[in-house]
Design a protein around this motif. Structure first.
Motif, PDB file in Angstrom:
ATOM      1  N   VAL A   1       2.176  13.008   4.133  1.00 48.78           N
ATOM      2  CA  VAL A   1       0.840  12.887   4.736  1.00 48.78           C
ATOM      3  C   VAL A   1       0.001  11.775   4.087  1.00 48.78           C
ATOM      4  O   VAL A   1      -0.622  10.991   4.816  1.00 48.78           O
ATOM      5  CB  VAL A   1       0.118  14.249   4.719  1.00 48.78           C
ATOM      6  N   PRO A   2      -0.062  11.653   2.771  1.00 46.79           N
ATOM      7  CA  PRO A   2      -0.865  10.554   2.208  1.00 46.79           C
ATOM      8  C   PRO A   2      -0.361   9.168   2.619  1.00 46.79           C
ATOM      9  O   PRO A   2      -1.160   8.263   2.852  1.00 46.79           O
ATOM     10  CB  PRO A   2      -0.736  10.751   0.693  1.00 46.79           C
TER      11      PRO A   2
ATOM     12  N   VAL B   1       0.840  -1.201   0.000  1.00 46.53           N
ATOM     13  CA  VAL B   1       0.000   0.000   0.000  1.00 46.53           C
ATOM     14  C   VAL B   1       0.874   1.250   0.000  1.00 46.53           C
ATOM     15  O   VAL B   1       0.610   2.206  -0.744  1.00 46.53           O
ATOM     16  CB  VAL B   1      -0.962  -0.010   1.212  1.00 46.53           C
ATOM     17  N   LEU B   2       1.925   1.270   0.803  1.00 48.68           N
ATOM     18  CA  LEU B   2       2.809   2.437   0.831  1.00 48.68           C
ATOM     19  C   LEU B   2       3.528   2.621  -0.503  1.00 48.68           C
ATOM     20  O   LEU B   2       3.757   3.754  -0.938  1.00 48.68           O
ATOM     21  CB  LEU B   2       3.816   2.318   1.967  1.00 48.68           C
ATOM     22  N   LEU B   3       3.873   1.535  -1.159  1.00 47.55           N
ATOM     23  CA  LEU B   3       4.498   1.625  -2.477  1.00 47.55           C
ATOM     24  C   LEU B   3       3.549   2.239  -3.494  1.00 47.55           C
ATOM     25  O   LEU B   3       3.935   3.137  -4.258  1.00 47.55           O
ATOM     26  CB  LEU B   3       4.938   0.239  -2.938  1.00 47.55           C
ATOM     27  N   VAL B   4       2.308   1.796  -3.506  1.00 45.74           N
ATOM     28  CA  VAL B   4       1.322   2.315  -4.457  1.00 45.74           C
ATOM     29  C   VAL B   4       1.033   3.788  -4.177  1.00 45.74           C
ATOM     30  O   VAL B   4       1.005   4.616  -5.106  1.00 45.74           O
ATOM     31  CB  VAL B   4       0.028   1.472  -4.413  1.00 45.74           C
ATOM     32  N   VAL B   5       0.840   4.138  -2.914  1.00 44.40           N
ATOM     33  CA  VAL B   5       0.559   5.539  -2.567  1.00 44.40           C
ATOM     34  C   VAL B   5       1.763   6.417  -2.885  1.00 44.40           C
ATOM     35  O   VAL B   5       1.618   7.518  -3.432  1.00 44.40           O
ATOM     36  CB  VAL B   5       0.153   5.661  -1.080  1.00 44.40           C
ATOM     37  N   GLY B   6       2.953   5.955  -2.570  1.00 46.02           N
ATOM     38  CA  GLY B   6       4.152   6.729  -2.875  1.00 46.02           C
ATOM     39  C   GLY B   6       4.331   6.946  -4.364  1.00 46.02           C
ATOM     40  O   GLY B   6       4.717   8.036  -4.807  1.00 46.02           O
ATOM     41  N   LEU B   7       4.057   5.910  -5.154  1.00 44.43           N
ATOM     42  CA  LEU B   7       4.153   6.047  -6.599  1.00 44.43           C
ATOM     43  C   LEU B   7       3.118   7.033  -7.129  1.00 44.43           C
ATOM     44  O   LEU B   7       3.420   7.865  -7.997  1.00 44.43           O
ATOM     45  CB  LEU B   7       3.980   4.681  -7.263  1.00 44.43           C
ATOM     46  N   ALA B   8       1.902   6.963  -6.618  1.00 47.49           N
ATOM     47  CA  ALA B   8       0.857   7.884  -7.058  1.00 47.49           C
ATOM     48  C   ALA B   8       1.217   9.322  -6.702  1.00 47.49           C
ATOM     49  O   ALA B   8       1.039  10.244  -7.515  1.00 47.49           O
ATOM     50  CB  ALA B   8      -0.480   7.499  -6.433  1.00 47.49           C
ATOM     51  N   VAL B   9       1.738   9.541  -5.516  1.00 45.69           N
ATOM     52  CA  VAL B   9       2.136  10.888  -5.102  1.00 45.69           C
ATOM     53  C   VAL B   9       3.303  11.382  -5.952  1.00 45.69           C
ATOM     54  O   VAL B   9       3.345  12.549  -6.361  1.00 45.69           O
ATOM     55  CB  VAL B   9       2.485  10.915  -3.597  1.00 45.69           C
ATOM     56  N   ALA B  10       4.250  10.500  -6.250  1.00 36.92           N
ATOM     57  CA  ALA B  10       5.394  10.897  -7.073  1.00 36.92           C
ATOM     58  C   ALA B  10       4.948  11.289  -8.481  1.00 36.92           C
ATOM     59  O   ALA B  10       5.446  12.279  -9.039  1.00 36.92           O
ATOM     60  CB  ALA B  10       6.402   9.762  -7.132  1.00 36.92           C
ATOM     61  N   VAL B  11       4.013  10.535  -9.036  1.00 33.79           N
ATOM     62  CA  VAL B  11       3.497  10.882 -10.367  1.00 33.79           C
ATOM     63  C   VAL B  11       2.757  12.211 -10.314  1.00 33.79           C
ATOM     64  O   VAL B  11       2.917  13.069 -11.200  1.00 33.79           O
ATOM     65  CB  VAL B  11       2.586   9.751 -10.916  1.00 33.79           C
ATOM     66  N   LEU B  12       1.953  12.417  -9.283  1.00 26.43           N
ATOM     67  CA  LEU B  12       1.235  13.681  -9.124  1.00 26.43           C
ATOM     68  C   LEU B  12       2.205  14.852  -8.987  1.00 26.43           C
ATOM     69  O   LEU B  12       2.010  15.906  -9.604  1.00 26.43           O
ATOM     70  CB  LEU B  12       0.315  13.611  -7.903  1.00 26.43           C
ATOM     71  N   GLN B  13       3.266  14.667  -8.205  1.00 33.26           N
ATOM     72  CA  GLN B  13       4.249  15.730  -8.047  1.00 33.26           C
ATOM     73  C   GLN B  13       4.991  16.001  -9.356  1.00 33.26           C
ATOM     74  O   GLN B  13       5.318  17.143  -9.665  1.00 33.26           O
ATOM     75  CB  GLN B  13       5.247  15.380  -6.950  1.00 33.26           C
ATOM     76  N   ALA B  14       5.273  14.951 -10.115  1.00 37.60           N
ATOM     77  CA  ALA B  14       5.969  15.140 -11.386  1.00 37.60           C
ATOM     78  C   ALA B  14       5.078  15.857 -12.408  1.00 37.60           C
ATOM     79  O   ALA B  14       5.562  16.689 -13.180  1.00 37.60           O
ATOM     80  CB  ALA B  14       6.414  13.797 -11.935  1.00 37.60           C
ATOM     81  N   LEU B  15       3.788  15.545 -12.396  1.00 35.59           N
ATOM     82  CA  LEU B  15       2.878  16.183 -13.341  1.00 35.59           C
ATOM     83  C   LEU B  15       2.630  17.645 -13.014  1.00 35.59           C
ATOM     84  O   LEU B  15       2.522  18.482 -13.908  1.00 35.59           O
ATOM     85  CB  LEU B  15       1.549  15.426 -13.391  1.00 35.59           C
ATOM     86  N   THR B  16       2.510  17.953 -11.732  1.00 30.73           N
ATOM     87  CA  THR B  16       2.181  19.319 -11.330  1.00 30.73           C
ATOM     88  C   THR B  16       3.407  20.142 -10.966  1.00 30.73           C
ATOM     89  O   THR B  16       3.296  21.345 -10.759  1.00 30.73           O
ATOM     90  CB  THR B  16       1.223  19.306 -10.131  1.00 30.73           C
ATOM     91  N   GLN B  17       4.552  19.526 -10.868  1.00 31.36           N
ATOM     92  CA  GLN B  17       5.809  20.168 -10.473  1.00 31.36           C
ATOM     93  C   GLN B  17       5.708  20.822  -9.098  1.00 31.36           C
ATOM     94  O   GLN B  17       6.350  21.825  -8.830  1.00 31.36           O
ATOM     95  CB  GLN B  17       6.259  21.184 -11.522  1.00 31.36           C
ATOM     96  N   ILE B  18       4.897  20.233  -8.231  1.00 31.43           N
ATOM     97  CA  ILE B  18       4.809  20.682  -6.840  1.00 31.43           C
ATOM     98  C   ILE B  18       5.741  19.791  -6.028  1.00 31.43           C
ATOM     99  O   ILE B  18       5.532  18.590  -5.944  1.00 31.43           O
ATOM    100  CB  ILE B  18       3.372  20.564  -6.298  1.00 31.43           C
ATOM    101  N   GLN B  19       6.760  20.364  -5.441  1.00 32.08           N
ATOM    102  CA  GLN B  19       7.733  19.595  -4.661  1.00 32.08           C
ATOM    103  C   GLN B  19       7.570  19.919  -3.171  1.00 32.08           C
ATOM    104  O   GLN B  19       8.454  20.462  -2.533  1.00 32.08           O
ATOM    105  CB  GLN B  19       9.157  19.904  -5.139  1.00 32.08           C
ATOM    106  N   GLU B  20       6.425  19.608  -2.642  1.00 34.49           N
ATOM    107  CA  GLU B  20       6.128  19.859  -1.228  1.00 34.49           C
ATOM    108  C   GLU B  20       6.376  18.578  -0.435  1.00 34.49           C
ATOM    109  O   GLU B  20       5.885  17.512  -0.790  1.00 34.49           O
ATOM    110  CB  GLU B  20       4.677  20.302  -1.085  1.00 34.49           C
ATOM    111  N   ALA B  21       7.143  18.688   0.653  1.00 35.59           N
ATOM    112  CA  ALA B  21       7.480  17.508   1.455  1.00 35.59           C
ATOM    113  C   ALA B  21       6.252  16.925   2.140  1.00 35.59           C
ATOM    114  O   ALA B  21       6.125  15.699   2.263  1.00 35.59           O
ATOM    115  CB  ALA B  21       8.538  17.874   2.479  1.00 35.59           C
ATOM    116  N   ALA B  22       5.346  17.779   2.587  1.00 39.01           N
ATOM    117  CA  ALA B  22       4.139  17.289   3.262  1.00 39.01           C
ATOM    118  C   ALA B  22       3.257  16.503   2.301  1.00 39.01           C
ATOM    119  O   ALA B  22       2.580  15.553   2.713  1.00 39.01           O
ATOM    120  CB  ALA B  22       3.357  18.451   3.857  1.00 39.01           C
TER     121      ALA B  22
END
Length: 91
Positions: A52-53, A27-48
């Protein structure tokens, strides 16, 4: 014969560790991958946004899978103690 019991206990320990920790890691792998893709698409590099997810997902997995993990650990412990008694460790 005693080495077979030790080998079986080690195999059971690894299987129990996989049963207890596997769902959380997946579950942590899937959530981390989804967050990484979201950050790459939006170019938001926020640590929280990365932390948090994963924390929320881990809490949900522990609430849902906690009883199963506790049952697996309890069964493993009972089996190990039964094997110790069978070998003659407790008299």
């Amino acid at each position: 014969m005693d080495s077979d019991i030790v080998t079986l206990a080690g195999q059971q320990a690894l299987w129990t560790a996989l049963l207890v920790g596997g769902p959380m890691l997946v579950v942590l792998l899937v959530v981390g991958l989804a967050v990484a893709v979201l950050q790459a698409l939006t170019q938001i590099q926020e640590a929280a946004l990365a932390f948090v997810p994963k924390l929320v997902a881990l809490a949900v997995v522990l609430l849902v899978g906690g009883p199963m993990a506790a049952g697996a650990l309890r069964g493993f412990t009972e089996e190990i103690f039964a094997q110790v008694v069978a070998v003659g460790g407790l008299r």
